[in-house]
Enzyme design. Structure first.
Site, short mmCIF file in Angstrom:
data_model
loop_
_atom_site.label_atom_id
_atom_site.label_comp_id
_atom_site.label_asym_id
_atom_site.label_seq_id
_atom_site.Cartn_x
_atom_site.Cartn_y
_atom_site.Cartn_z
N LYS A 1 28.84 39.13 28.20
CA LYS A 1 27.47 38.66 27.97
C LYS A 1 26.96 39.14 26.61
O LYS A 1 27.53 38.79 25.60
CB LYS A 1 26.59 39.07 29.14
CG LYS A 1 27.25 38.86 30.54
CD LYS A 1 27.42 37.40 30.90
CE LYS A 1 28.25 37.15 32.15
NZ LYS A 1 27.85 37.82 33.36
N ASP B 1 24.34 48.58 36.84
CA ASP B 1 24.86 47.44 36.10
C ASP B 1 23.83 47.13 35.02
O ASP B 1 22.74 46.65 35.30
CB ASP B 1 25.06 46.24 37.05
CG ASP B 1 25.67 45.03 36.34
OD1 ASP B 1 25.48 44.89 35.11
OD2 ASP B 1 26.33 44.21 37.02
N ARG C 1 49.29 48.39 27.88
CA ARG C 1 48.51 48.45 29.13
C ARG C 1 47.86 49.83 29.27
O ARG C 1 46.74 49.96 29.75
CB ARG C 1 49.37 48.15 30.37
CG ARG C 1 48.66 48.50 31.68
CD ARG C 1 49.27 47.88 32.92
NE ARG C 1 50.71 48.06 33.00
CZ ARG C 1 51.34 49.22 33.25
NH1 ARG C 1 50.66 50.33 33.47
NH2 ARG C 1 52.66 49.27 33.29
N TYR D 1 23.94 40.56 40.99
CA TYR D 1 24.92 39.57 40.56
C TYR D 1 25.75 39.14 41.78
O TYR D 1 26.26 40.00 42.52
CB TYR D 1 25.81 40.19 39.48
CG TYR D 1 26.96 39.32 39.10
CD1 TYR D 1 26.77 38.06 38.54
CD2 TYR D 1 28.28 39.74 39.31
CE1 TYR D 1 27.84 37.26 38.22
CE2 TYR D 1 29.35 38.95 38.98
CZ TYR D 1 29.13 37.71 38.43
OH TYR D 1 30.18 36.90 38.11
C1 LIG Z 1 28.41 38.16 34.57
C2 LIG Z 1 27.98 39.39 35.24
C3 LIG Z 1 28.93 40.23 35.84
C4 LIG Z 1 30.41 39.89 35.92
O1 LIG Z 1 31.04 39.76 34.69
P1 LIG Z 1 32.36 38.86 34.48
O2 LIG Z 1 32.79 39.18 33.11
O3 LIG Z 1 31.94 37.42 34.69
O4 LIG Z 1 33.36 39.26 35.51
C5 LIG Z 1 28.46 41.40 36.42
N1 LIG Z 1 27.15 41.73 36.41
C6 LIG Z 1 26.22 40.95 35.86
C7 LIG Z 1 24.79 41.36 35.89
C8 LIG Z 1 26.59 39.74 35.25
O5 LIG Z 1 25.67 38.96 34.71
#
Ligand SMILES: *Cc1c(COP(=O)(O)O)cnc(C)c1O
Length: 376
Positions: free
Chosen positions: A198, A173, A49, A101
């Site tokens: 992603k 982000d 962890r 998001y």
């Molecule tokens: C999917 C996404 C997130 C969140 O990610 P998770 O792995 O689903 O928690 C945050 N910001 C953007 C722009 C996203 O597309």
């Protein structure tokens, strides 16, 4: 050597193992690490962890790709986002892009208001909105560019100058752009957040997130590191390994995503059933010129479009796709279509006739054949 991103993607954190010479990283599943008779640890790892070799490698690669000082990997993008907000103190004011998001909006509204944060949403892509939103006492400005799902482009460098003058830090982000197309830290942002779920992992087979810090916020990042280690929303060694493996092909994949998305955006724009296309690579996009300056090598694989005939028609178009999958998420190899307002729920500000496409790396002619027959 000062390596470029396409080289870094292949080589970052890839060191042959000293004991075997293995050229790809081993997966260290161990939860704990044995001490020598004298009580010392043979490496810096104590318990998985707190740290783990695979997580270390992923964090090193992310740090190098973003040109940052340090990086922390999390069990999801939302865990990374939450850690940033939890590093703030009650009473701190956060200004967030109003097109963002939907999970970020939910974390702020449903969790962080109880934490005592003061939260405001603003159209940050429009500099006219900055003065009334980024007031004295603002601690953090949260921007997404390109934004999800309306593909708004915000000037990171200009926003950072403005926010810093008001005593606020800027978090970007960068999930849609990836470090291959945009490096926000170099433009003045203080932190970059990614859903590694992603494009970074890139194959739709894991969930993960990361925070990468520039040199400007060492104390805040130390708190984020504490939240990672103590609260423990860490990625598994295998997920860290998968993400690092995905990163090696990021430049190749992004080139294919960008080329396909640009072509699809052009064709959608001239289709009579389509009312509007949102893609920063189109000259008709209000953020096109800015995106051309701020992004390098393309405009990404995400686009959204609005259909004539409202929500009903949008749903029917998605329903008529045969190759393109109807699914949420993005950044994988296969093209996905989604009616975004429905997944975002009742508080969604997204137009009801909007469909979001995560354009994959298939042959673009097959993608267009499918979209065209669905639109017809
Ligand atoms: C999917 C996404 C997130 C969140 O990610 P998770 O792995 O689903 O928690 C945050 N910001 C953007 C722009 C996203 O597309």
């Amino acid at each position: 050597m000062n390596l470029r991103n396409a080289t870094l993607a292949v080589h970052a954190a890839q060191h042959p193992a000293p004991d075997t010479g293995a050229t790809t990283p081993s997966i260290h599943l161990a939860s704990t690490f044995a001490r020598n008779p004298d009580g010392d640890l043979p490496s810096r790892h104590l318990y998985s962890r707190i740290s783990n070799p695979n997580r270390d490698q992923l964090e090193e690669a992310l740090r190098l790709l973003e040109g940052g000082d340090d990086a922390a990997a999390f069990a999801s993008g939302c865990a990374a986002i939450t850690a940033v907000f939890q590093a703030l103190k009650p009473g701190d004011r956060v200004v967030c892009n109003s097109d963002c998001y939907s999970g970020t909006r939910e974390i702020l509204n449903d969790l962080m208001r109880n934490w005592g944060l003061e939260i405001a949403f603003a159209d940050l892509w429009n500099p006219d909105a900055w003065d009334s939103a980024i007031v004295p006492g603002t601690r953090l400005v949260w921007v997404e560019t390109p934004s999800n799902p309306q593909m708004r482009i915000t000037d990171i460098a200009r926003l950072a100058l403005h926010a810093h003058a008001m005593g606020a830090i800027v978090v970007c982000d960068g999930t849609f752009a990836t470090p291959f197309l945009q490096t926000p830290l170099a433009q003045g942002a203080d932190l970059v957040v990614h859903a590694t779920t992603k494009y970074l992992s890139g194959h739709g087979d894991m969930v993960g997130g990361a925070v990468v810090a520039g040199s400007t916020v060492p104390e805040l990042f130390a708190r984020i590191r504490k939240i990672q280690v103590h609260a423990g929303a860490v990625p598994s060694p295998f997920d860290a390994w998968l993400t690092l493996r995905g990163i090696r092909t990021l430049p190749l994949r992004m080139k294919a995503h960008c080329a396909n998305a640009l072509e699809i955006a052009h064709r959608l724009e001239s289709h009579p059933a389509v009312a509007a296309v949102h893609y920063p690579g189109l000259e008709s996009h209000p953020g096109h010129e800015l995106a051309t300056r701020q992004m390098a090598g393309g405009f990404g694989g995400m686009l959204s479009f609005q259909t004539h005939g409202g929500e009903d028609m949008a749903t029917r178009v998605a329903g008529a796709c045969r190759l393109i999958l109807r699914a949420t998420s993005l950044g994988g190899l296969e093209t996905l279509i989604e009616h975004r307002a429905r997944i975002e729920g009742p508080s969604s500000p997204t137009p009801r006739d909007l469909l979001r496409l995560s354009v994959g790396v298939e042959d673009v002619e097959d993608l267009w054949d499918d979209l065209e027959q669905a639109l017809d």
